[in-house]
Design a protein around this motif. Sequence first.
Motif, mmCIF file in Angstrom:
data_model
loop_
_atom_site.group_PDB
_atom_site.id
_atom_site.type_symbol
_atom_site.label_atom_id
_atom_site.label_comp_id
_atom_site.label_asym_id
_atom_site.label_seq_id
_atom_site.Cartn_x
_atom_site.Cartn_y
_atom_site.Cartn_z
ATOM 1 N N HIS A 248 -5.570 18.548 -0.671
ATOM 2 C CA HIS A 248 -7.011 18.801 -0.597
ATOM 3 C C HIS A 248 -7.755 17.517 -0.271
ATOM 4 C CE1 HIS A 248 -5.482 22.010 -3.172
ATOM 5 N NE2 HIS A 248 -6.517 22.736 -2.788
ATOM 6 N N ASN A 249 -8.827 17.665 0.520
ATOM 7 C CA ASN A 249 -9.732 16.553 0.795
ATOM 8 C C ASN A 249 -11.115 16.951 0.315
ATOM 9 O OD1 ASN A 249 -7.884 14.826 2.430
ATOM 10 N ND2 ASN A 249 -7.858 16.669 3.698
ATOM 11 N N VAL A 250 -11.640 16.221 -0.634
ATOM 12 C CA VAL A 250 -12.934 16.586 -1.207
ATOM 13 C C VAL A 250 -13.956 15.498 -0.854
ATOM 14 C CG1 VAL A 250 -14.163 17.153 -3.325
ATOM 15 C CG2 VAL A 250 -11.735 17.739 -3.093
ATOM 16 N N LEU A 251 -15.023 15.899 -0.167
ATOM 17 C CA LEU A 251 -16.074 14.937 0.189
ATOM 18 C C LEU A 251 -16.855 14.529 -1.057
ATOM 19 C CD1 LEU A 251 -17.679 16.251 3.499
ATOM 20 C CD2 LEU A 251 -16.846 13.930 3.083
ATOM 21 N N VAL A 252 -17.047 13.238 -1.206
ATOM 22 C CA VAL A 252 -17.884 12.726 -2.296
ATOM 23 C C VAL A 252 -18.944 11.815 -1.685
ATOM 24 C CG1 VAL A 252 -16.126 12.944 -4.095
ATOM 25 C CG2 VAL A 252 -16.228 10.855 -2.720
ATOM 26 N N MET B 183 -13.964 10.404 0.972
ATOM 27 C CA MET B 183 -13.265 11.564 0.427
ATOM 28 C C MET B 183 -12.370 11.169 -0.742
ATOM 29 S SD MET B 183 -11.898 13.687 3.695
ATOM 30 C CE MET B 183 -13.012 14.532 4.808
#
Lengths: 325, 383
Positions: free
Chosen positions: A175-179, A162
């Motif tokens: 915010h936590n954004v999956l990559v 993330m």
Amino acid sequence: MFRRLTFLSAGFVVAASIGSPASAYMVYVSNEKDNTVSVVDSTTKEVVRTIDVGQRPRGITISHDGKFIYLCASDDDTIEIIDTATYGIVGSLPSGPDPELFVLSPDGKTLYVANEDDNLVTVIDLESKKVRAEVPVGVEPEGMGISPDGKSMVNTSETTNMAHFIDTETNEITHNVLVDSRPRFAEFKPDNSEVWVSAEIGGTVSVIDNASREVKHKITFEIPGLRSEAIQPVGVRITADGTKAYVALGPANRVAVVNAKTYEVEKYVLVGQRVWQLAFTPDQKTIISTNGVSNDITFIDVATDEAIQSVTVGALPWGVVVSPN
Amino acid sequence: MPTDKAAQAQPILEIKLGYLRAYAPQLALSVLDVPPRDEGVAGAKVAIGDNNTTGRFLGQEFKLEVSEVKPNADVIAAFNDMALKGARYILADISATQLLSVADFARDKGILIFNVGATDDRLREEDCRANIFHTAPTRTMLADGLAQYLIWKQWRRWVLVYGSHARDKQFADALRRAATRFGGEIVAEKEFTDTGTARRTDTGVVQIQRQMPVFTQEFPDHDVLLVADESEVFGTYVPFRTWIPRPVAGTSGLIPSAWHPASEQWGGTQIQNRFAKANGRRMLSKDMAAWTAARIIGEAATRTHSADPEVLAAFVRAEDFSIAAFRGQKLTFRKWNWQLRQPVYLGDGRSVVSTSPQEGFLHQFSELDTLGIDQPETRCVLK
């Protein structure tokens, strides 16, 4: 062999054009294996000094006035402060265990450090040299980027996969954004509009919109004759005018040149083996790559995107930073 | 977008894993080689911790329940019990026979099995199953990884000493196959028969020092002596005691494995530190196989926001699935038998000597498929 010949001929071009030398900067390279920092003159492209430092030096950055280098001595669990006037180690910072990468706030007052072993981002006040906050993040925090306006920072966690956006006012995750797998590096665009996050095992760079905090584009790489597994993006740098990005591709031994508006890969520059980190010179005329396995760094001309010259440094060069003046 | 606050507000999604293990205390020729009490389980626990750190951001919670049976015992009851308690993902460290006894029942119940222990090729070949994923490597993968290195060294002439138990003979078969495949030559072979001796006696070394040279005296000249002794009957006694001075490889000497407790390459330091901190010992191959299996489940749950085995299985079976597991490249499954592709470590007990595939062993799809039985040769028909 072919590569060496290319460099030689490129070298002659440089020699011929020495009439109006660019102002000299000092390039500082952390050498992970032999516990040193190499100091390279950006004009003569020669190693002018080798500084003995703590064990396993990796992340390296410099104060905005150029007076102090901050260096993660990972195996000594500390951040060393090096005086650039004397090249002596003049202090240390309480980094927490195994510091690897960090980022300096735009106002130069705060250092944000990734602590891989403890799943924490440590916030250090540089004036008091004290820990101001610890932010719990995902597994194996590594990449650290800060927005040019200083309002938010991004940490990437290599096993959680993330990008964690942290509000620098509250030191809390917003915010936590999956990559993709094993995100290694986060780089904001100079206009605060996007964050680029490289994924070493996933083989991609995710472009995250900084307003919506969603992935708006994924950049992929393809090099004829290379297995996709060998393409492992690590370091990312975007030019100050926001038009071009450079992505170090690890064991693919190349730096990708990406159009930062269209996200098209325009060129792959062959540098050295296992290329990890990148740094611009302050005049933005040159970008420098660290090539770990070949023990050298490569100067790339930003105008032509040609490799100009490689310089042998210490063992396993890892990080690189250039003096601001 | 999921935020911290959002994650706290949503109901927690629970994902239950079971760990089914055949265990009995084992002896080894060297006390240093006695398997730790929590071998494998410790790796799964570290992965559960990692999954939960990630799960904190997504409202997912992973749980692990461990159940032990005796080796060769009936595992059906223990398996049923785990299924009744809600485990839909079972990490299995049991024998091939035990695994096959529950495989079809698991399929009917929609339970996914991850084989973290059994290296038997037959589980990926004639006895393969559509609902069993293998994170443990096979004997042929291990033997091929070793053989590639010996060929790279141009040590081509081998002699082979194998034990008298079934698994020793299976590893010997894998070594013979590797010789044929990569251009090694086994110039002589000999069985070391298990006549039932104690593994540790006070003055045993005195006799061994005299016996082992004699046992290896009749071999023709060779570059390397290969040992196949999974049963721990004689292998450790071979290095430094041979008639002529030659390196030893196989189950002793230079040993091929799925992981090495001293590997620090490819970010390995991080998982090694995390593992050592949690368990007070170094990470072994079975720990890594179990860690990888539990991480695969975690990765699938993270990406799909689901706990449903059907959803997760579809994700893992998808064409572009890969997992990062400190092996220097993404690991993927062989679609024809659900074996995880992985490099093979070659270690001498203290350090990593090399990792295979070796440079120059090429493959049209993945160089990792130069290790073990490849698709054109497979006898697997998934069911």
